[in-house]
Write a protein that holds these residues in place. Structure first.
Motif, PDB file in Angstrom:
ATOM      1  N   ALA A  15      -0.810  -1.217  -7.588  1.00 19.90           N
ATOM      2  CA  ALA A  15      -1.440  -0.041  -6.996  1.00 19.90           C
ATOM      3  C   ALA A  15      -2.340  -0.454  -5.836  1.00 19.90           C
ATOM      4  O   ALA A  15      -2.354   0.181  -4.782  1.00 19.90           O
ATOM      5  CB  ALA A  15      -2.250   0.705  -8.050  1.00 19.90           C
ATOM      6  N   ALA A  16      -3.081  -1.548  -6.020  1.00 23.75           N
ATOM      7  CA  ALA A  16      -3.997  -1.988  -4.970  1.00 23.75           C
ATOM      8  C   ALA A  16      -3.228  -2.430  -3.732  1.00 23.75           C
ATOM      9  O   ALA A  16      -3.696  -2.287  -2.612  1.00 23.75           O
ATOM     10  CB  ALA A  16      -4.877  -3.119  -5.491  1.00 23.75           C
ATOM     11  N   ILE A  17      -2.020  -2.966  -3.952  1.00 23.73           N
ATOM     12  CA  ILE A  17      -1.236  -3.397  -2.792  1.00 23.73           C
ATOM     13  C   ILE A  17      -0.619  -2.184  -2.093  1.00 23.73           C
ATOM     14  O   ILE A  17      -0.693  -2.054  -0.877  1.00 23.73           O
ATOM     15  CB  ILE A  17      -0.113  -4.375  -3.201  1.00 23.73           C
ATOM     16  N   PHE A  18      -0.006  -1.295  -2.874  1.00 20.32           N
ATOM     17  CA  PHE A  18       0.808  -0.247  -2.255  1.00 20.32           C
ATOM     18  C   PHE A  18       0.153   1.133  -2.227  1.00 20.32           C
ATOM     19  O   PHE A  18      -0.145   1.657  -1.162  1.00 20.32           O
ATOM     20  CB  PHE A  18       2.181  -0.178  -2.933  1.00 20.32           C
ATOM     21  N   THR A  19      -0.074   1.739  -3.405  1.00 22.08           N
ATOM     22  CA  THR A  19      -0.485   3.154  -3.376  1.00 22.08           C
ATOM     23  C   THR A  19      -1.909   3.365  -2.902  1.00 22.08           C
ATOM     24  O   THR A  19      -2.194   4.332  -2.235  1.00 22.08           O
ATOM     25  CB  THR A  19      -0.335   3.803  -4.759  1.00 22.08           C
ATOM     26  N   SER A  20      -2.818   2.476  -3.292  1.00 23.58           N
ATOM     27  CA  SER A  20      -4.169   2.668  -2.755  1.00 23.58           C
ATOM     28  C   SER A  20      -4.574   1.451  -1.950  1.00 23.58           C
ATOM     29  O   SER A  20      -5.579   0.817  -2.201  1.00 23.58           O
ATOM     30  CB  SER A  20      -5.180   2.963  -3.869  1.00 23.58           C
ATOM     31  N   ASN A  21      -3.722   1.165  -0.969  1.00 25.27           N
ATOM     32  CA  ASN A  21      -3.972   0.055  -0.058  1.00 25.27           C
ATOM     33  C   ASN A  21      -5.339   0.226   0.610  1.00 25.27           C
ATOM     34  O   ASN A  21      -5.689   1.311   1.054  1.00 25.27           O
ATOM     35  CB  ASN A  21      -2.859   0.025   0.992  1.00 25.27           C
ATOM     36  N   MET A  22      -6.092  -0.863   0.658  1.00 27.17           N
ATOM     37  CA  MET A  22      -7.459  -0.821   1.173  1.00 27.17           C
ATOM     38  C   MET A  22      -7.541  -0.240   2.587  1.00 27.17           C
ATOM     39  O   MET A  22      -8.402   0.570   2.890  1.00 27.17           O
ATOM     40  CB  MET A  22      -8.001  -2.255   1.152  1.00 27.17           C
ATOM     41  N   VAL A  23      -6.645  -0.656   3.475  1.00 25.51           N
ATOM     42  CA  VAL A  23      -6.688  -0.148   4.848  1.00 25.51           C
ATOM     43  C   VAL A  23      -5.978   1.194   4.958  1.00 25.51           C
ATOM     44  O   VAL A  23      -6.510   2.152   5.513  1.00 25.51           O
ATOM     45  CB  VAL A  23      -5.961  -1.083   5.832  1.00 25.51           C
ATOM     46  N   LEU A  24      -4.758   1.257   4.427  1.00 24.56           N
ATOM     47  CA  LEU A  24      -3.918   2.402   4.769  1.00 24.56           C
ATOM     48  C   LEU A  24      -4.172   3.614   3.886  1.00 24.56           C
ATOM     49  O   LEU A  24      -3.787   4.724   4.249  1.00 24.56           O
ATOM     50  CB  LEU A  24      -2.451   1.995   4.704  1.00 24.56           C
ATOM     51  N   ALA A  25      -4.812   3.451   2.725  1.00 22.64           N
ATOM     52  CA  ALA A  25      -5.144   4.619   1.917  1.00 22.64           C
ATOM     53  C   ALA A  25      -6.641   4.909   1.971  1.00 22.64           C
ATOM     54  O   ALA A  25      -7.065   6.051   1.984  1.00 22.64           O
ATOM     55  CB  ALA A  25      -4.709   4.419   0.475  1.00 22.64           C
ATOM     56  N   ASN A  26      -7.440   3.848   2.018  1.00 27.80           N
ATOM     57  CA  ASN A  26      -8.892   4.052   2.006  1.00 27.80           C
ATOM     58  C   ASN A  26      -9.546   3.875   3.375  1.00 27.80           C
ATOM     59  O   ASN A  26     -10.721   4.157   3.543  1.00 27.80           O
ATOM     60  CB  ASN A  26      -9.543   3.085   1.016  1.00 27.80           C
ATOM     61  N   PHE A  27      -8.794   3.355   4.324  1.00 27.48           N
ATOM     62  CA  PHE A  27      -9.302   3.127   5.678  1.00 27.48           C
ATOM     63  C   PHE A  27     -10.585   2.311   5.690  1.00 27.48           C
ATOM     64  O   PHE A  27     -11.549   2.630   6.359  1.00 27.48           O
ATOM     65  CB  PHE A  27      -9.455   4.450   6.446  1.00 27.48           C
ATOM     66  N   LEU A  28     -10.569   1.247   4.898  1.00 31.18           N
ATOM     67  CA  LEU A  28     -11.700   0.317   4.906  1.00 31.18           C
ATOM     68  C   LEU A  28     -11.262  -0.979   5.578  1.00 31.18           C
ATOM     69  O   LEU A  28     -10.110  -1.374   5.493  1.00 31.18           O
ATOM     70  CB  LEU A  28     -12.156   0.025   3.476  1.00 31.18           C
ATOM     71  N   GLY A  29     -12.228  -1.626   6.216  1.00 31.67           N
ATOM     72  CA  GLY A  29     -11.915  -2.893   6.897  1.00 31.67           C
ATOM     73  C   GLY A  29     -11.139  -2.662   8.174  1.00 31.67           C
ATOM     74  O   GLY A  29     -10.304  -3.465   8.563  1.00 31.67           O
ATOM     75  N   MET A  30     -11.436  -1.533   8.842  1.00 35.29           N
ATOM     76  CA  MET A  30     -10.672  -1.173  10.040  1.00 35.29           C
ATOM     77  C   MET A  30     -11.000  -2.044  11.254  1.00 35.29           C
ATOM     78  O   MET A  30     -10.146  -2.261  12.102  1.00 35.29           O
ATOM     79  CB  MET A  30     -10.936   0.294  10.403  1.00 35.29           C
ATOM     80  N   CYS A  31     -12.247  -2.505  11.360  1.00 38.50           N
ATOM     81  CA  CYS A  31     -12.633  -3.196  12.607  1.00 38.50           C
ATOM     82  C   CYS A  31     -11.777  -4.433  12.853  1.00 38.50           C
ATOM     83  O   CYS A  31     -11.131  -4.538  13.885  1.00 38.50           O
ATOM     84  CB  CYS A  31     -14.108  -3.545  12.638  1.00 38.50           C
ATOM     85  N   PRO A  32     -11.712  -5.379  11.881  1.00 42.31           N
ATOM     86  CA  PRO A  32     -10.846  -6.530  12.138  1.00 42.31           C
ATOM     87  C   PRO A  32      -9.367  -6.132  12.134  1.00 42.31           C
ATOM     88  O   PRO A  32      -8.564  -6.748  12.822  1.00 42.31           O
ATOM     89  CB  PRO A  32     -11.150  -7.485  10.980  1.00 42.31           C
ATOM     90  N   PHE A  33      -9.041  -5.094  11.387  1.00 41.06           N
ATOM     91  CA  PHE A  33      -7.644  -4.638  11.320  1.00 41.06           C
ATOM     92  C   PHE A  33      -7.147  -4.245  12.712  1.00 41.06           C
ATOM     93  O   PHE A  33      -6.031  -4.569  13.103  1.00 41.06           O
ATOM     94  CB  PHE A  33      -7.561  -3.438  10.367  1.00 41.06           C
ATOM     95  N   ILE A  34      -8.003  -3.571  13.477  1.00 41.05           N
ATOM     96  CA  ILE A  34      -7.619  -3.152  14.826  1.00 41.05           C
ATOM     97  C   ILE A  34      -7.748  -4.307  15.812  1.00 41.05           C
ATOM     98  O   ILE A  34      -6.872  -4.540  16.633  1.00 41.05           O
ATOM     99  CB  ILE A  34      -8.513  -1.974  15.307  1.00 41.05           C
ATOM    100  N   SER A  35      -8.856  -5.071  15.700  1.00 37.94           N
ATOM    101  CA  SER A  35      -9.130  -6.023  16.775  1.00 37.94           C
ATOM    102  C   SER A  35      -8.436  -7.373  16.615  1.00 37.94           C
ATOM    103  O   SER A  35      -8.259  -8.078  17.586  1.00 37.94           O
ATOM    104  CB  SER A  35     -10.642  -6.227  16.909  1.00 37.94           C
TER     105      SER A  35
END
Lengths: 199, 366
Positions: A15-35
């Motif tokens: 679930a942590a990998i797919f359904t409630s993915n940290m970035v894509l479901a919770n939108f956390l950790g976006m800064c390094p994800f984008i940059s």
């Protein structure tokens, strides 16, 4: 959905990998994800570093919460205390890697200090408390969240490498198109939602 | 009660973690004593492992040039490392050419000493010393350029070639908490023993230039290191073209005065570019030299003189003025100091006239 203690750790992992993915479901950790998603190699390096730190810090924070914070009634301080633990453990992880796994340190070294302030790292420590996970569940949750973040940034970096040579409308280049891609990726990940029902 | 509890628990837990980090640092960062072998046994030193190569060498009074103070942003502290110290780090990549990587050249500020090392550095770096210098005099040259005269205290003399530079260490001031090292060319001549003059232009928001312009006074003591740099007079040509802008006048002044002092048979033309008359300085000094020495010519040029300047001299970009006066490349060398933009433009003009690239020497501000 049963009580949290009843959920199988493997289910939490997936679930942590797919359904409630940290970035894509919770939108956390976006800064390094984008940059840091311009290049696949670097993105993968950061992903590995995030996974490692997530796993270690969630476990440490679980013990801190259950053996120090909760017994002393310091729940209102958990944000600060979790962050302090994350900062200290990142320092120690960096030193230990440099000493015992210099090869890995070369690859992850520059990312480790950045990760201290990554909100997804703090996020999973807080989720683990809110969801009342056991120690074993926490290990799998930390591992899964890290792997999920790694998967997401690698996928994004791969897409960005492909579109790097394409012509984009002025103003959409760089972060603009990255946000659009992230949105579409998040939609795609919704497809996993039916398979596992974990918040 | 709750406030006390909050403060106490945060302090206790943070201190406990700090102790853990310190202990981890003690054990994990302890690499014992390592031997650094320089230039195949020429020099050997024993250092404590765990520090960077740059700082370990500096502690043993070998000063590798560095303008950023070990943050991998200037790329100057290159050292050839013969031992295996792992692959080139992402922080080093932007500053090393493929050729350098193949030769084992690394940024010494990024190399952590974990075992015995064998390194190669240019012999002249052994001459670099660290000096304590007292500011003897501060002179306003223009609205944003000052000249600082340093009296060397310890060691008392600095042997340098005209055109070379020294590094200054700034001290923390105001909201700036860090100390940085910056490079400035020497404008005095080597015969002026015991003294070093530097010309420093105030760069908006520049850490070190602001420090020097606003936070030091006559009588203060500053740390200098030097001499550095390969911008000095070469043999070969008798006709020398000097071009400078802003504080780039410093090394040129040193070169010109040294050549005149030595009585070398050189013809010199000095082009100095500025925007308006208020950016010009040392005009009388060089005009006086021009009168006294037939082999020296001084051509100041303004790119955009103000009406009140009543400017009689040359007008235009320094490149146009150089193109106007320099006709033939025969027997010529050019020495340039100023901003990268000015230097690149001047190199284009000079190579257009016919000078080859090894007849043009320059010191770019970075």
């Amino acid at each position: 959905m049963g009580t949290p203690a009843a959920i199988h750790p493997i289910v939490i992992l997936l679930a942590a990998i797919f359904t409630s993915n940290m970035v894509l479901a919770n939108f956390l950790g976006m800064c390094p994800f984008i940059s840091v998603s311009n290049e696949y190699k670097t993105a993968s390096g950061l992903g590995k570093a995030v996974s490692l730190v997530m796993l270690v810090t969630t476990i440490l924070n679980w013990f801190l919460y259950h053996y120090v914070i909760a017994p002393l009634g310091l729940e209102y301080l958990r944000f600060i205390l979790f962050i302090v633990v994350i900062a200290a453990s990142v320092q120690i992880i960096e030193m230990a890697l440099d000493r015992y796994l210099p090869e890995l340190h070369v690859k992850l070294g520059i990312f480790l200090p950045l990760i201290t302030v990554n909100c997804s790292i703090l996020g999973i420590s807080l989720f683990m408390v809110i969801r009342d996970y056991t120690a074993l569940q926490t290990v799998f949750f930390g591992l899964g969240s890290g792997l999920g973040w790694w998967l997401a940034i690698c996928a994004l970096a791969a897409i960005r490498e492909k579109i790097a040579r394409n012509k984009l409308p002025i103003g959409l280049g760089g972060p603009g198109i990255t946000f659009i891609i992230t949105g579409i990726m998040a939609l795609a990940f919704i497809g996993f939602a039916g398979t596992l029902m974990i918040q | 009660m709750e406030i006390v509890q909050t403060v106490l628990s945060i302090s206790l837990i943070s201190s406990a973690l700090a102790v853990v980090v310190v202990i981890a640092d003690r054990f994990l960062n302890d690499y014992g004593e390592c031997v650094i072998d320089i230039n195949g046994g020429n020099r050997q030193m024993t250092v404590n492992g765990g520090s960077t190569l740059l700082s370990a060498l500096a502690a043993n009074r070998i000063f590798i040039p560095s303008a950023c103070g070990g943050k991998a942003t200037c790329g100057l502290c290159t050292v050839q490392v013969a031992s295996d110290v792992g692959p080139v780090l992402p922080t080093e990549e932007p500053y090393l050419s493929e050729e350098q990587v193949n030769e084992g050249v690394r940024l010494s500020c990024q190399i952590k000493i974990k075992h015995d090392l064998e390194i190669h550095i240019p012999e002249e770096l052994f001459n670099i010393e660290q000096y304590q210098a007292r500011i003897e005099k501060i002179t306003d040259l223009t609205h944003d350029i000052k000249e600082f005269r340093f009296a060397l205290e310890e060691p008392a003399e600095l042997a340098f070639k005209p055109g070379q530079y020294v590094q200054i260490d700034s001290k923390p001031y105001g909201s700036v908490t860090e100390s940085v090292s910056r490079a400035y060319s020497i404008s005095s001549v080597p015969s002026d023993k015991g003294f070093v003059d530097l010309i420093i232009r105030l760069v908006p928001n520049g850490i070190c230039t602001t420090f020097m312009h606003e936070h030091v006074k006559e009588g203060d003591t500053i740390t200098l290191r030097g001499p550095f740099g390969d911008f000095y007079l070469r043999d070969g040509a008798d006709d020398l073209v000097f071009i400078a802008g802003g504080s780039g006048l410093a090394p040129i002044k040193s070169l010109v005065f040294d050549i005149l002092e030595q009585g070398l048979e050189k013809n010199m033309t000095f082009f100095f570019g500025a925007v308006t008359k208020k950016d010009l300085y040392y005009v009388e000094l060089f005009q006086d030299l021009e009168k006294r020495y037939p082999n020296f010519r001084y051509i100041p040029a303004l790119s955009n003189p103000a009406p009140e300047d009543a400017w009689q001299g040359d007008v235009g970009l320094i490149t146009d003025v150089v193109a106007k006066y320099v006709e033939t490349p025969v027997n010529k060398q050019a020495y340039l100091c100023g901003s990268p933009g000015m230097i690149n433009a001047c190199i284009n003009v000079l190579t257009g006239i016919g000078l080859t690239e090894d007849e043009v020497f320059y010191d770019k501000f970075t």
